[in-house]
Structure formats: C-alpha cells, structure tokens
Design a protein around this motif. Structure first.
Motif, PDB file in Angstrom:
ATOM      1  N   ALA A  25    -114.145  69.962 144.023  1.00  0.00           N
ATOM      2  CA  ALA A  25    -113.944  68.556 144.382  1.00  0.00           C
ATOM      3  C   ALA A  25    -113.311  68.378 145.761  1.00  0.00           C
ATOM      4  CB  ALA A  25    -113.078  67.889 143.323  1.00  0.00           C
ATOM      5  N   GLU A  26    -113.199  69.453 146.505  1.00  0.00           N
ATOM      6  CA  GLU A  26    -112.565  69.394 147.824  1.00  0.00           C
ATOM      7  C   GLU A  26    -113.251  68.342 148.709  1.00  0.00           C
ATOM      8  OE1 GLU A  26    -109.950  71.510 148.607  1.00  0.00           O
ATOM      9  OE2 GLU A  26    -109.751  70.492 150.542  1.00  0.00           O
ATOM     10  N   GLY A  27    -112.475  67.368 149.185  1.00  0.00           N
ATOM     11  CA  GLY A  27    -113.031  66.355 150.075  1.00  0.00           C
ATOM     12  C   GLY A  27    -113.719  65.198 149.357  1.00  0.00           C
ATOM     13  N   PHE A  28    -113.702  65.211 148.045  1.00  0.00           N
ATOM     14  CA  PHE A  28    -114.358  64.150 147.284  1.00  0.00           C
ATOM     15  C   PHE A  28    -113.363  63.155 146.700  1.00  0.00           C
ATOM     16  CE2 PHE A  28    -117.708  67.239 147.338  1.00  0.00           C
ATOM     17  CZ  PHE A  28    -118.876  66.496 147.251  1.00  0.00           C
ATOM     18  N   ILE A  29    -113.845  61.941 146.443  1.00  0.00           N
ATOM     19  CA  ILE A  29    -113.132  61.036 145.549  1.00  0.00           C
ATOM     20  C   ILE A  29    -113.468  61.529 144.157  1.00  0.00           C
ATOM     21  CG2 ILE A  29    -113.015  58.676 144.671  1.00  0.00           C
ATOM     22  CD1 ILE A  29    -113.572  57.663 147.451  1.00  0.00           C
ATOM     23  N   VAL A 307    -131.224  54.066 136.349  1.00  0.00           N
ATOM     24  CA  VAL A 307    -132.673  54.297 136.247  1.00  0.00           C
ATOM     25  C   VAL A 307    -132.977  55.790 136.373  1.00  0.00           C
ATOM     26  CG1 VAL A 307    -134.925  53.803 137.303  1.00  0.00           C
ATOM     27  CG2 VAL A 307    -133.184  51.989 137.121  1.00  0.00           C
ATOM     28  N   ASP A 308    -132.287  56.441 137.306  1.00  0.00           N
ATOM     29  CA  ASP A 308    -132.540  57.863 137.539  1.00  0.00           C
ATOM     30  C   ASP A 308    -131.196  58.552 137.825  1.00  0.00           C
ATOM     31  OD1 ASP A 308    -133.126  60.361 138.570  1.00  0.00           O
ATOM     32  OD2 ASP A 308    -134.828  59.676 139.775  1.00  0.00           O
ATOM     33  N   ALA A 309    -130.620  59.153 136.806  1.00  0.00           N
ATOM     34  CA  ALA A 309    -129.259  59.686 136.915  1.00  0.00           C
ATOM     35  C   ALA A 309    -129.152  60.784 137.972  1.00  0.00           C
ATOM     36  CB  ALA A 309    -128.789  60.222 135.561  1.00  0.00           C
ATOM     37  N   GLU A 310    -130.155  61.629 138.033  1.00  0.00           N
ATOM     38  CA  GLU A 310    -130.126  62.723 138.992  1.00  0.00           C
ATOM     39  C   GLU A 310    -130.025  62.169 140.419  1.00  0.00           C
ATOM     40  OE1 GLU A 310    -130.179  66.085 138.086  1.00  0.00           O
ATOM     41  OE2 GLU A 310    -129.716  66.343 140.209  1.00  0.00           O
ATOM     42  N   ARG A 311    -130.864  61.161 140.688  1.00  0.00           N
ATOM     43  CA  ARG A 311    -130.892  60.597 142.037  1.00  0.00           C
ATOM     44  C   ARG A 311    -129.570  59.900 142.371  1.00  0.00           C
ATOM     45  NH1 ARG A 311    -131.557  56.647 144.867  1.00  0.00           N
ATOM     46  NH2 ARG A 311    -131.651  55.131 143.173  1.00  0.00           N
ATOM     47  N   VAL A 312    -129.058  59.117 141.437  1.00  0.00           N
ATOM     48  CA  VAL A 312    -127.801  58.397 141.695  1.00  0.00           C
ATOM     49  C   VAL A 312    -126.640  59.389 141.847  1.00  0.00           C
ATOM     50  CG1 VAL A 312    -126.130  56.728 140.777  1.00  0.00           C
ATOM     51  CG2 VAL A 312    -128.587  56.298 140.539  1.00  0.00           C
ATOM     52  N   PHE A 313    -126.642  60.415 141.020  1.00  0.00           N
ATOM     53  CA  PHE A 313    -125.580  61.423 141.088  1.00  0.00           C
ATOM     54  C   PHE A 313    -125.551  62.085 142.469  1.00  0.00           C
ATOM     55  CE2 PHE A 313    -124.144  65.846 140.470  1.00  0.00           C
ATOM     56  CZ  PHE A 313    -122.867  65.603 139.986  1.00  0.00           C
ATOM     57  N   VAL A 314    -126.737  62.473 142.943  1.00  0.00           N
ATOM     58  CA  VAL A 314    -126.830  63.136 144.250  1.00  0.00           C
ATOM     59  C   VAL A 314    -126.439  62.166 145.374  1.00  0.00           C
ATOM     60  CG1 VAL A 314    -128.450  64.151 145.929  1.00  0.00           C
ATOM     61  CG2 VAL A 314    -128.523  64.852 143.510  1.00  0.00           C
ATOM     62  N   TYR A 315    -126.896  60.921 145.252  1.00  0.00           N
ATOM     63  CA  TYR A 315    -126.557  59.917 146.272  1.00  0.00           C
ATOM     64  C   TYR A 315    -125.035  59.713 146.335  1.00  0.00           C
ATOM     65  CZ  TYR A 315    -126.111  55.469 148.674  1.00  0.00           C
ATOM     66  OH  TYR A 315    -125.726  54.492 149.542  1.00  0.00           O
ATOM     67  N   MET A 316    -124.403  59.579 145.175  1.00  0.00           N
ATOM     68  CA  MET A 316    -122.953  59.366 145.135  1.00  0.00           C
ATOM     69  C   MET A 316    -122.225  60.574 145.731  1.00  0.00           C
ATOM     70  SD  MET A 316    -122.642  56.323 143.882  1.00  0.00           S
ATOM     71  CE  MET A 316    -121.014  56.010 143.192  1.00  0.00           C
ATOM     72  N   LYS A 317    -122.771  61.738 145.471  1.00  0.00           N
ATOM     73  CA  LYS A 317    -122.170  62.957 146.008  1.00  0.00           C
ATOM     74  C   LYS A 317    -122.252  62.977 147.540  1.00  0.00           C
ATOM     75  CE  LYS A 317    -121.860  67.591 144.500  1.00  0.00           C
ATOM     76  NZ  LYS A 317    -122.277  68.727 143.705  1.00  0.00           N
ATOM     77  N   GLN A 318    -123.393  62.515 148.047  1.00  0.00           N
ATOM     78  CA  GLN A 318    -123.513  62.423 149.514  1.00  0.00           C
ATOM     79  C   GLN A 318    -122.476  61.473 150.075  1.00  0.00           C
ATOM     80  OE1 GLN A 318    -127.576  61.218 149.816  1.00  0.00           O
ATOM     81  NE2 GLN A 318    -128.371  63.313 149.732  1.00  0.00           N
ATOM     82  N   ARG A 319    -122.141  60.446 149.281  1.00  0.00           N
ATOM     83  CA  ARG A 319    -121.118  59.499 149.724  1.00  0.00           C
ATOM     84  C   ARG A 319    -119.722  59.982 149.351  1.00  0.00           C
ATOM     85  NH1 ARG A 319    -123.104  53.560 150.296  1.00  0.00           N
ATOM     86  NH2 ARG A 319    -120.870  53.392 150.607  1.00  0.00           N
ATOM     87  N   LYS A 320    -119.647  61.242 148.967  1.00  0.00           N
ATOM     88  CA  LYS A 320    -118.361  61.916 148.695  1.00  0.00           C
ATOM     89  C   LYS A 320    -117.651  61.361 147.455  1.00  0.00           C
ATOM     90  CE  LYS A 320    -118.444  65.128 151.628  1.00  0.00           C
ATOM     91  NZ  LYS A 320    -118.575  66.475 151.050  1.00  0.00           N
ATOM     92  N   ILE A 321    -118.448  60.923 146.493  1.00  0.00           N
ATOM     93  CA  ILE A 321    -117.868  60.451 145.235  1.00  0.00           C
ATOM     94  C   ILE A 321    -118.391  61.339 144.115  1.00  0.00           C
ATOM     95  CG2 ILE A 321    -117.771  58.530 143.593  1.00  0.00           C
ATOM     96  CD1 ILE A 321    -118.043  56.705 146.098  1.00  0.00           C
ATOM     97  N   LEU A 322    -117.461  61.985 143.436  1.00  0.00           N
ATOM     98  CA  LEU A 322    -117.844  62.944 142.404  1.00  0.00           C
ATOM     99  C   LEU A 322    -117.769  62.302 141.023  1.00  0.00           C
ATOM    100  CD1 LEU A 322    -118.709  65.891 141.995  1.00  0.00           C
ATOM    101  CD2 LEU A 322    -116.296  66.461 141.678  1.00  0.00           C
TER     102      LEU A 322
END
Ligand SMILES: *Cc1c(COP(=O)(O)O)cnc(C)c1O
Length: 361
Positions: A25-29, A307-322
């Motif tokens: 989680a380093e660097g993530f919310i 709608v698509d958990a995989e896509r939202v999960f990856v997008y949130m991760k790019q925005r540094k939210i875990l």
C-alpha cells in the motif's frame, strides 16, 4: 530434488494454499483493510510512549495478561460465569477453537459464504472438513433452509457466523442465529469483529446456551497493529481452549499499549462515530452514481457492485486509491468491490475518483 522433498513432506492441502495476500500500500490511500484511518492526538501519543517505555522487554510478558484482562472484563460487562481468553488477533482464536475440536478429517465446520476467509483457510490448517453454505443472492441474508439442511447433514463441530458479516457488511437476523444455535450439535462461534460499529451483540445471551462463544477484536475500532482478539464464553469452554494457547501469545507491548488505549477509550469511540457518519454519506453517494450499487452496512466498510469491477479496481489504483477487489472471491460477489471508510479527505478522494470511473462507463 528440493521440490520433491517438499511435496513428500508438506500436506498437499497446504501446498495448494496461498499465503494470506496483503497488497503493498506504499503511496496509496489505503481503503482495503478495514483499518481505523485516524491516529491519536499528540499529547496522548506522548503519554502512550511513556507507558511503553516502562515495559521490561527483557522479561517474558505476563502469560495471563491479568491487568489488561481486568480492564477488558470491566468494559465488556460480562455476565456471571462468562470469561475471556485473549488471542494474537481474533485470527489466532479462530485457529485455537478449530485445533481444539479437530478430531479427524471428518470433523465438519460450517460457515455461510461469502464470509471471513479465515474460517475456511484455518479449517484446512486444522484439518477440519469445511462446508460453505451460500448466502441469499440479493442482500446476503442467511439462507436458513440451506443452513439447517447443512447442519443436519454434516453435524458440524463448529459453525462460524460473522455478525455483522465481512465482506458484505450486513447483520444476519438475530432470530435466525438463535435458530442455528438451537439446531447446531456443536459450537456456534459468533464473530463480532465489527461490534464497535453495529452495537449488536450476543454477549448478554451467552448464559442462555451452552454451545455459544462470542469473538471480539480491537482491530477494527483502531488497534489493528496491536493484535488483540477476545474469545468470550463459559469459563469451562475457555479453560479447555486455553490449554492449547501458546503461553506468551500477547506480547508485552500489546498488553501495555492496549491497557493504555482502553483507559482512553473515548478517543476510539469518537473516531468510530465519525466513521459511521461518513459511511452513511458514502453509501448515499455511491448509490447515486450510474451503474453503482452499495449495500447497507453496519461496519466500517461498504460492499458495492459496479459494471466492471476489474476495470474500476485498476482505475482506482491508478488514482492511488487501494480498494479490496471482492470480484473473483465468490460467485455472489461478481463485480463487487469493498471500500473501508477513511478520513474525510480520503473519502472525498475516493468519491471523486469513483464518480470519474462511473462516467467512463
Ligand atoms: C478483521 C476480522 C477478523 C480478524 O480480526 P483480528 O483480530 O485482526 O485478527 C475476524 N473476523 C472478522 C469477521 C473480521 O472481519
């Protein structure tokens, strides 16, 4: 060859397991693990440090953790005849219960699914036969017909019920839990890890039955790093389980640290109130977003479907939210994610990013 040696010696169900995954989680919310996001006021941190400074690290801890247990007994207001056993997190207590009841590979353990993953994993470790019973698809209530059928078919030595349930956040109906307790031939362990947020409990009912144990933990209200779980129940049960507890399972720092914090419990209580209020705000906001649906929660997290958990999960991760991706863990959790309630600023960042994800479709 090393691999052959390992396969010859290690039980096949252990080689088939994966170690409990913890994301870096380093660097993530960090909104993936149901931690309390708040730290303590500076003056209390100084006092806390002073209390820890007095700990004699060269000595073994008090094996009975007598001082800490006295504080807990007072705060829990246990009914007569009910005592407590401390564990290195409630994870350890789940394992101790399972080790104590595991007679043979036929010893059955039942839990609804999806629920806390350690019930299944530790059943495997203790060589019990784990049986998962699916919850109802819409709203995650207990499927009572299926639960009672499984209990009568498998005669489980233990049934584990998370109350409220993780990862779905809901409280099972009290009357249904009572029905399970009465039908169960063995122990029913009611895991109240989220009690600080739900305030719903079976502790006052412990004397009504001779087959119920209640579990609590300090992790979710704010002391995840100290590792302190509690098993509550009739003294006679706990005396047996205590025999397999490793003598110094609660280290000196945890004992002193928890005792200090519990003397200032109002700080935790205020943080918990704030978290519950913020949870309601997030619940409404998520449900107002296109294609998103959160379920009501009595905990410090929300499960929600996109709608698509995989896509939202990856997008949130790019925005540094875990977040925690529930999708893939159980068929009832298809396209589901879980968010732990953070600080006000963390929640705002989460909502902003999630709204952007909703717009992207
Ligand atoms: C987090 C959690 C636990 C584990 O708590 P620890 O005391 O940190 O080991 C147990 N049960 C449930 C349902 C949980 O969500």
């Amino acid at each position: 060859m090393l691999k052959t040696r390992i396969d010859d010696l290690i039980r096949p169900e252990i080689t088939a397991l994966s170690a409990y995954p913890v994301a870096d989680a380093e660097g993530f919310i960090k909104l993936d693990a149901m931690e309390n996001p708040y730290s303590w006021p500076e003056n209390l941190r100084d006092e806390w440090a002073a209390a820890l400074r007095a700990v004699e690290f060269n000595r073994y801890p008090d094996p009975a953790a007598a001082q800490l247990k006295a504080i807990l007994r007072r705060q829990l207001a246990l009914p007569d005849g009910v005592d407590l056993l401390l564990g290195n997190g409630s994870d350890e207590l789940i394992l101790l219960v399972l080790l104590a009841i595991a007679r043979s590979a036929q010893t059955a353990v039942i839990a609804p699914e999806p629920s806390f993953v350690m019930y299944k994993m530790l059943s495997c470790v203790a060589q019990c036969r784990y049986v998962g019973v699916p919850l109802q698809a819409d709203g995650f209530a207990l499927d009572m017909q299926a639960m009672l059928a499984a209990i009568s078919r498998h005669r489980p030595a233990a049934v584990f019920l998370a109350y409220p349930n993780n990862p779905t956040g809901n409280l099972f109906a009290r009357a249904e839990i009572e029905q399970i307790v009465e039908a169960a031939p063995g122990l029913v362990v009611i895991d109240e890890a989220y009690f600080p947020f739900s305030r719903a409990s079976f502790v006052d009912d412990l004397n009504r039955w001779d087959n119920v144990l209640v579990m609590r933990t300090l992790s979710k209200s704010g002391l995840a790093g100290l590792r302190l779980g509690m098993l509550l129940g009739a003294r006679a049960w706990l005396e047996e389980i205590n025999k397999i507890r490793l003598p110094y399972n609660i280290n000196s720092l945890s004992q002193a640290g928890a005792a200090f914090v519990l003397r200032h419990e109002h700080v935790l209580r205020q943080q918990v109130e704030r978290i519950c209020a913020d949870r309601e705000r997030l619940y409404v906001k998520i449900n107002s977003m296109d294609g998103m649906r959160a379920w009501p929660s009595q905990t410090n997290f929300l499960a929600f479907r996109v709608v698509d958990a995989e896509r939202v999960f990856v997008y949130m991760k790019q925005r540094k939210i875990l977040l925690k991706k529930l999708h893939g863990g159980h068929p009832l959790l298809t396209d589901c994610l879980r968010v732990s309630i953070g600080t006000g600023a963390e929640n705002d960042a989460f909502l902003e990013a999630l709204a952007a994800a909703a717009v992207l479709g």
